[in-house]
Design a protein around this motif. Structure first.
Motif, PDB file in Angstrom:
ATOM      1  N   ASP A   1       0.859  -1.190   0.000  1.00 15.87           N
ATOM      2  CA  ASP A   1       0.000   0.000   0.000  1.00 15.87           C
ATOM      3  C   ASP A   1       0.893   1.237   0.000  1.00 15.87           C
ATOM      4  O   ASP A   1       2.033   1.201   0.470  1.00 15.87           O
ATOM      5  CB  ASP A   1      -0.912   0.030   1.234  1.00 15.87           C
ATOM      6  CG  ASP A   1      -2.208   0.813   0.990  1.00 15.87           C
ATOM      7  OD1 ASP A   1      -3.282   0.186   0.917  1.00 15.87           O
ATOM      8  OD2 ASP A   1      -2.137   2.054   0.874  1.00 15.87           O
TER       9      ASP A   1
ATOM     10  N   TYR B   1     -13.704   6.208 -13.240  1.00 18.71           N
ATOM     11  CA  TYR B   1     -13.679   4.987 -12.417  1.00 18.71           C
ATOM     12  C   TYR B   1     -14.321   3.826 -13.183  1.00 18.71           C
ATOM     13  O   TYR B   1     -13.764   2.729 -13.249  1.00 18.71           O
ATOM     14  CB  TYR B   1     -14.417   5.270 -11.108  1.00 18.71           C
ATOM     15  CG  TYR B   1     -14.433   4.127 -10.117  1.00 18.71           C
ATOM     16  CD1 TYR B   1     -13.377   3.910  -9.242  1.00 18.71           C
ATOM     17  CD2 TYR B   1     -15.534   3.261 -10.042  1.00 18.71           C
ATOM     18  CE1 TYR B   1     -13.408   2.874  -8.320  1.00 18.71           C
ATOM     19  CE2 TYR B   1     -15.571   2.231  -9.127  1.00 18.71           C
ATOM     20  CZ  TYR B   1     -14.503   2.028  -8.263  1.00 18.71           C
ATOM     21  OH  TYR B   1     -14.541   1.002  -7.352  1.00 18.71           O
TER      22      TYR B   1
ATOM     23  N   THR C   1     -16.597   0.598   3.367  1.00 15.86           N
ATOM     24  CA  THR C   1     -15.167   0.833   3.630  1.00 15.86           C
ATOM     25  C   THR C   1     -14.933   2.346   3.656  1.00 15.86           C
ATOM     26  O   THR C   1     -15.860   3.127   3.424  1.00 15.86           O
ATOM     27  CB  THR C   1     -14.281   0.246   2.497  1.00 15.86           C
ATOM     28  OG1 THR C   1     -14.531   0.998   1.303  1.00 15.86           O
ATOM     29  CG2 THR C   1     -14.515  -1.222   2.243  1.00 15.86           C
TER      30      THR C   1
HETATM   31  P1  NAD Z   1     -10.015   1.745   0.436  1.00 17.04           P
HETATM   32  O1  NAD Z   1      -9.874   3.166   0.012  1.00 17.04           O
HETATM   33  O2  NAD Z   1     -10.356   1.448   1.833  1.00 17.04           O
HETATM   34  O3  NAD Z   1      -8.719   0.901   0.035  1.00 17.04           O
HETATM   35  C1  NAD Z   1      -7.983   1.138  -1.133  1.00 17.04           C
HETATM   36  C2  NAD Z   1      -6.515   1.066  -0.789  1.00 17.04           C
HETATM   37  O4  NAD Z   1      -5.757   1.274  -1.998  1.00 17.04           O
HETATM   38  C3  NAD Z   1      -6.091   2.162   0.214  1.00 17.04           C
HETATM   39  O5  NAD Z   1      -5.459   1.586   1.343  1.00 17.04           O
HETATM   40  C4  NAD Z   1      -5.149   3.020  -0.599  1.00 17.04           C
HETATM   41  O6  NAD Z   1      -4.103   3.619   0.156  1.00 17.04           O
HETATM   42  C5  NAD Z   1      -4.613   2.023  -1.624  1.00 17.04           C
HETATM   43  N1  NAD Z   1      -3.996   2.708  -2.754  1.00 17.04           N
HETATM   44  C6  NAD Z   1      -4.517   3.760  -3.432  1.00 17.04           C
HETATM   45  N2  NAD Z   1      -3.638   4.193  -4.347  1.00 17.04           N
HETATM   46  C7  NAD Z   1      -2.536   3.397  -4.249  1.00 17.04           C
HETATM   47  C8  NAD Z   1      -1.299   3.359  -4.926  1.00 17.04           C
HETATM   48  N3  NAD Z   1      -1.001   4.231  -5.895  1.00 17.04           N
HETATM   49  N4  NAD Z   1      -0.404   2.408  -4.580  1.00 17.04           N
HETATM   50  C9  NAD Z   1      -0.691   1.538  -3.572  1.00 17.04           C
HETATM   51  N5  NAD Z   1      -1.845   1.531  -2.894  1.00 17.04           N
HETATM   52  C10 NAD Z   1      -2.777   2.457  -3.224  1.00 17.04           C
HETATM   53  O7  NAD Z   1     -11.130   1.157  -0.552  1.00 17.04           O
HETATM   54  P2  NAD Z   1     -11.849  -0.267  -0.634  1.00 17.04           P
HETATM   55  O8  NAD Z   1     -13.302   0.007  -0.627  1.00 17.04           O
HETATM   56  O9  NAD Z   1     -11.288  -1.261   0.302  1.00 17.04           O
HETATM   57  O10 NAD Z   1     -11.491  -0.635  -2.137  1.00 17.04           O
HETATM   58  C11 NAD Z   1     -10.647  -1.708  -2.527  1.00 17.04           C
HETATM   59  C12 NAD Z   1     -10.903  -1.993  -3.996  1.00 17.04           C
HETATM   60  O11 NAD Z   1     -12.257  -2.400  -4.173  1.00 17.04           O
HETATM   61  C13 NAD Z   1     -10.701  -0.784  -4.901  1.00 17.04           C
HETATM   62  O12 NAD Z   1     -10.091  -1.183  -6.112  1.00 17.04           O
HETATM   63  C14 NAD Z   1     -12.104  -0.312  -5.179  1.00 17.04           C
HETATM   64  O13 NAD Z   1     -12.217   0.382  -6.390  1.00 17.04           O
HETATM   65  C15 NAD Z   1     -12.841  -1.641  -5.218  1.00 17.04           C
HETATM   66  N6  NAD Z   1     -14.267  -1.529  -4.992  1.00 17.04           N
HETATM   67  C16 NAD Z   1     -14.745  -0.994  -3.825  1.00 17.04           C
HETATM   68  C17 NAD Z   1     -16.118  -0.877  -3.653  1.00 17.04           C
HETATM   69  C18 NAD Z   1     -16.695  -0.287  -2.406  1.00 17.04           C
HETATM   70  O14 NAD Z   1     -17.929  -0.022  -2.416  1.00 17.04           O
HETATM   71  N7  NAD Z   1     -15.965  -0.081  -1.347  1.00 17.04           N
HETATM   72  C19 NAD Z   1     -16.989  -1.314  -4.662  1.00 17.04           C
HETATM   73  C20 NAD Z   1     -16.475  -1.846  -5.825  1.00 17.04           C
HETATM   74  C21 NAD Z   1     -15.100  -1.961  -5.982  1.00 17.04           C
END
Ligand code: NAD
Length: 258
Positions: free
Chosen positions: A42, A165, A200
């Motif tokens: 991360d 996105y 999240t």
């Molecule tokens: P989150 O923001 O809690 O976690 C995402 C993590 O990615 C963070 O810890 C962030 O620091 C890390 N990150 C961002 N840019 C980065 C980089 N350049 N290098 C390394 N790490 C990086 O979000 P989440 O909800 O846990 O999302 C996780 C995945 O699930 C994402 O790809 C998101 O698009 C996808 N997603 C989430 C949802 C939702 O509703 N939460 C729905 C569909 C898809």
């Protein structure tokens, strides 16, 4: 890399990006509980604390603070893991961003090129860089599992997430389909998970009215939890899923059923 164990581990090695928190941390936790050695990647400092908390509970994990859009950093990380463990078995491309402004996405005509590029770089190009780096190690051992975290927003239009996105997540799905064909002969599978809304930090900043309306449109009547998504990732990495490749699994409580 931080908190790295000194000795070689014989366990399968799993790399999870975006693992400091949220869905990625839950996936890392579940793989570690299943006896794998997990590398939590991360950009946030918090990844060290997350890894330390897991270590305290006896898990075999380490933190790697890195920006997945940094080609040299990704290459160096993977080389170090290969030289230390001789294997990378599972890659979960989970890191992602979904920019909001006062809790809402911006319409495309108000989206800056800078924000567009940041979303594509992190959500799509980062996954490409990780895949390109780990595939040689997977081919060498003729086994591998790659799981890309897409989104319902990459399967349908979205009122909650921006068009950049949606484009990045649809891109991940297309990338997985063709990569799956390229690497299938070496027993490497490439699949996507497309979550609906999951509780999240990413969704915590979303407009409250929008969230209240959204939940009324979820047939199962609740948001997803990180565990719902982690369970699917573990399944896709398991032997039970060995003939599934190039696929996208919708995990959304019935909001979108194809
Ligand atoms: P989150 O923001 O809690 O976690 C995402 C993590 O990615 C963070 O810890 C962030 O620091 C890390 N990150 C961002 N840019 C980065 C980089 N350049 N290098 C390394 N790490 C990086 O979000 P989440 O909800 O846990 O999302 C996780 C995945 O699930 C994402 O790809 C998101 O698009 C996808 N997603 C989430 C949802 C939702 O509703 N939460 C729905 C569909 C898809």
């Amino acid at each position: 890399m931080n908190n790295a164990p000194e000795k070689q581990v014989g366990a399968p090695v799993v790399v999870v990006t975006g693992a400091a928190r949220g869905i990625g941390l839950e996936i890392a936790t579940r793989f570690a509980a299943a006896g794998k050695h997990v590398v939590l990647v991360d950009i946030l400092d918090a990844v060290r604390d997350s890894a330390q908390a897991l270590q305290r509970s006896g898990a075999s994990v380490e933190a790697a603070q890195a920006d997945i859009t940094d080609e040299a950093a990704v290459q160096a990380l993977v080389q170090e893991l290969r030289s230390r463990y001789g294997r990378i078995d599972i890659l979960v491309n989970n890191a992602g961003i979904s920019p909001k402004h006062n809790g809402l996405k911006l319409p495309t005509e108000q989206t800056s090129l800078k924000e567009w590029k940041a979303v594509l770089d992190i959500n799509l190009t980062g996954a490409f860089l990780l895949c390109r780096a780990v595939i040689p190690a997977m081919r060498e051992r003729r086994w591998g599992r790659i799981i890309n975290m897409a989104s319902q927003a990459g399967r349908t239009g979205s009122g909650a997430a921006g068009a950049h996105y949606s484009a990045s997540k649809a891109g991940l799905i297309g990338f997985a389909r063709t990569l799956a064909i390229e690497v299938a002969g070496d027993n490497i599978t490439v699949n996507c998970i497309a979550p609906g809304m999951v509780e999240t930090a990413l969704t915590a900043v979303q407009d409250e009215n929008m969230k209240r309306n959204y939940i009324t449109r979820i047939p199962m009547g609740r948001y997803g939890m990180p565990g719902d998504i982690a369970g699917t990732a573990l399944f896709l990495a398991s032997d039970d899923a060995s003939f599934i490749t190039g696929a996208t699994i919708d995990v959304n409580g019935g909001t979108f059923t194809g």
